[in-house]
Design a protein around this motif. Structure first.
Motif, short mmCIF file in Angstrom:
data_model
loop_
_atom_site.label_atom_id
_atom_site.label_comp_id
_atom_site.label_asym_id
_atom_site.label_seq_id
_atom_site.Cartn_x
_atom_site.Cartn_y
_atom_site.Cartn_z
N SER A 64 0.82 -1.21 0.00
CA SER A 64 0.00 0.00 0.00
C SER A 64 0.86 1.27 0.00
O SER A 64 0.32 2.37 -0.10
CB SER A 64 -0.93 0.01 1.21
N THR A 84 3.89 3.90 -1.48
CA THR A 84 4.38 4.36 -2.78
C THR A 84 5.73 3.69 -3.04
O THR A 84 6.37 3.17 -2.10
CB THR A 84 4.57 5.88 -2.78
N PRO A 85 6.20 3.67 -4.28
CA PRO A 85 7.52 3.07 -4.56
C PRO A 85 8.63 3.66 -3.71
O PRO A 85 9.51 2.93 -3.24
CB PRO A 85 7.72 3.36 -6.05
N GLU A 97 8.30 5.09 -0.70
CA GLU A 97 8.11 4.65 0.67
C GLU A 97 8.55 3.20 0.85
O GLU A 97 9.17 2.84 1.85
CB GLU A 97 6.65 4.83 1.07
#
Length: 285
Positions: free
Chosen positions: A18, A20-21, A23
């Motif tokens: 869930s 982002t790339p 994160e």
């Protein structure tokens, strides 16, 4: 936040999709550190990850922790646990004994961590639904279909009939014929397989109860399931997550099978004797 250290790795892995790339990359950097301890500062982690302090705090909260300190404490406790130490990457230099040890340990880790996060209320509800169902239809593609077949085989041994569907059209046809007395169990490691999701949604629209078995507790399929059962497994470049997760999911469903059989033990025992006797003649004497 006091949590079982065994659940930390699973908790992070289940929520990573869930993110982002960026994160997700930061999480991989943090969890990959071997020098993390209770004195490791927020600033140090942020600099090592190439992001701001605020970004680290935001990620920690998205993973379900109160903040960086809570995340750090949980991660250190997990890395010091016996469960975390089971997993190690396979390398080209590994001997046969190294390979066997690493593959087996990865499977043991998946089972231990899955047991630590298993929702017992969901487990009991799934057992109740499957025991009382008129029709039990299992959906899955690829490796997930093999789990479905294994479960269906066990249920048949105690006289509970079920059907396995591993084709998108057949799943939809099955779902179109189900009703309020029926149960669907959808097997999907990613929880995002469109064919399985579409059939599960149709089954639910027709009144059937739906059970999802997946590796991620916020996967798309969980939004249309009445009951969610989660496995967890740490992946590796060669094995991936699926191999170990499949073993954990088989264990979940083995426990479900025993729970269902226990609800009418005398009948299960009688049917098991009959089905065992039916194939006894096929064994070499």
């Amino acid at each position: 936040m006091n949590i079982d250290p065994r659940t930390v790795g699973a908790r992070v892995r289940m929520r990573t999709p869930s993110l982002t790339p960026l994160e997700a990359r930061v999480v991989n950097t943090i969890t990959g550190r071997t020098d993390m301890d209770m004195t490791t500062s927020l600033r140090e982690v942020a600099e090592d990850s190439g992001v701001s302090d605020a970004m680290i705090v935001k990620i920690a909260k998205k993973l379900g922790f109160n903040g960086f300190r809570d995340f750090r404490e949980a991660l250190v406790s997990y890395q010091q646990s016996d469960v975390a130490s089971l997993h190690s990457e396979i390398s080209p230099e590994d001997s046969s004994s190294d390979i066997v040890r690493k593959v087996f340990n990865t499977a043991v880790q998946a089972i231990e961590e899955t047991m630590s996060i298993l929702d017992m209320e969901a487990f009991d509800r799934a057992s109740t639904l499957l025991h009382g169902a008129r029709q039990r239809d299992f959906y899955g593609l690829g490796g997930s279909a093999q789990i479905a077949r294994d479960v269906s085989h066990k249920f048949l041994r105690i006289g509970l009939r079920s059907a396995v569907f591993d084709d998108s059209h057949m799943m939809l046809m099955s779902a179109a014929l189900l009703g309020p007395d029926d149960v669907v169990v959808s097997f999907s490691h990613s929880g995002a397989t469109s064919a399985v999701i579409d059939a599960t949604r149709l089954a639910r629209q027709n009144g059937a109860r739906t059970i999802a078995l997946t590796n991620y507790n916020n996967a798309p399929i969980t939004e249309i399931a009445d009951v969610v059962l989660c496995s967890t497994a740490q992946g590796s470049p060669l094995l991936g997550e699926n191999a170990a997760a499949r073993i954990a999911q088989l264990n979940i469903m083995d426990a479900i099978f025993v729970s269902v059989a226990q609800r009418d033990f005398a009948s299960a025992e009688s049917q098991l004797a009959r089905t065992m006797k039916s194939v006894d003649s096929k064994r070499e004497k």
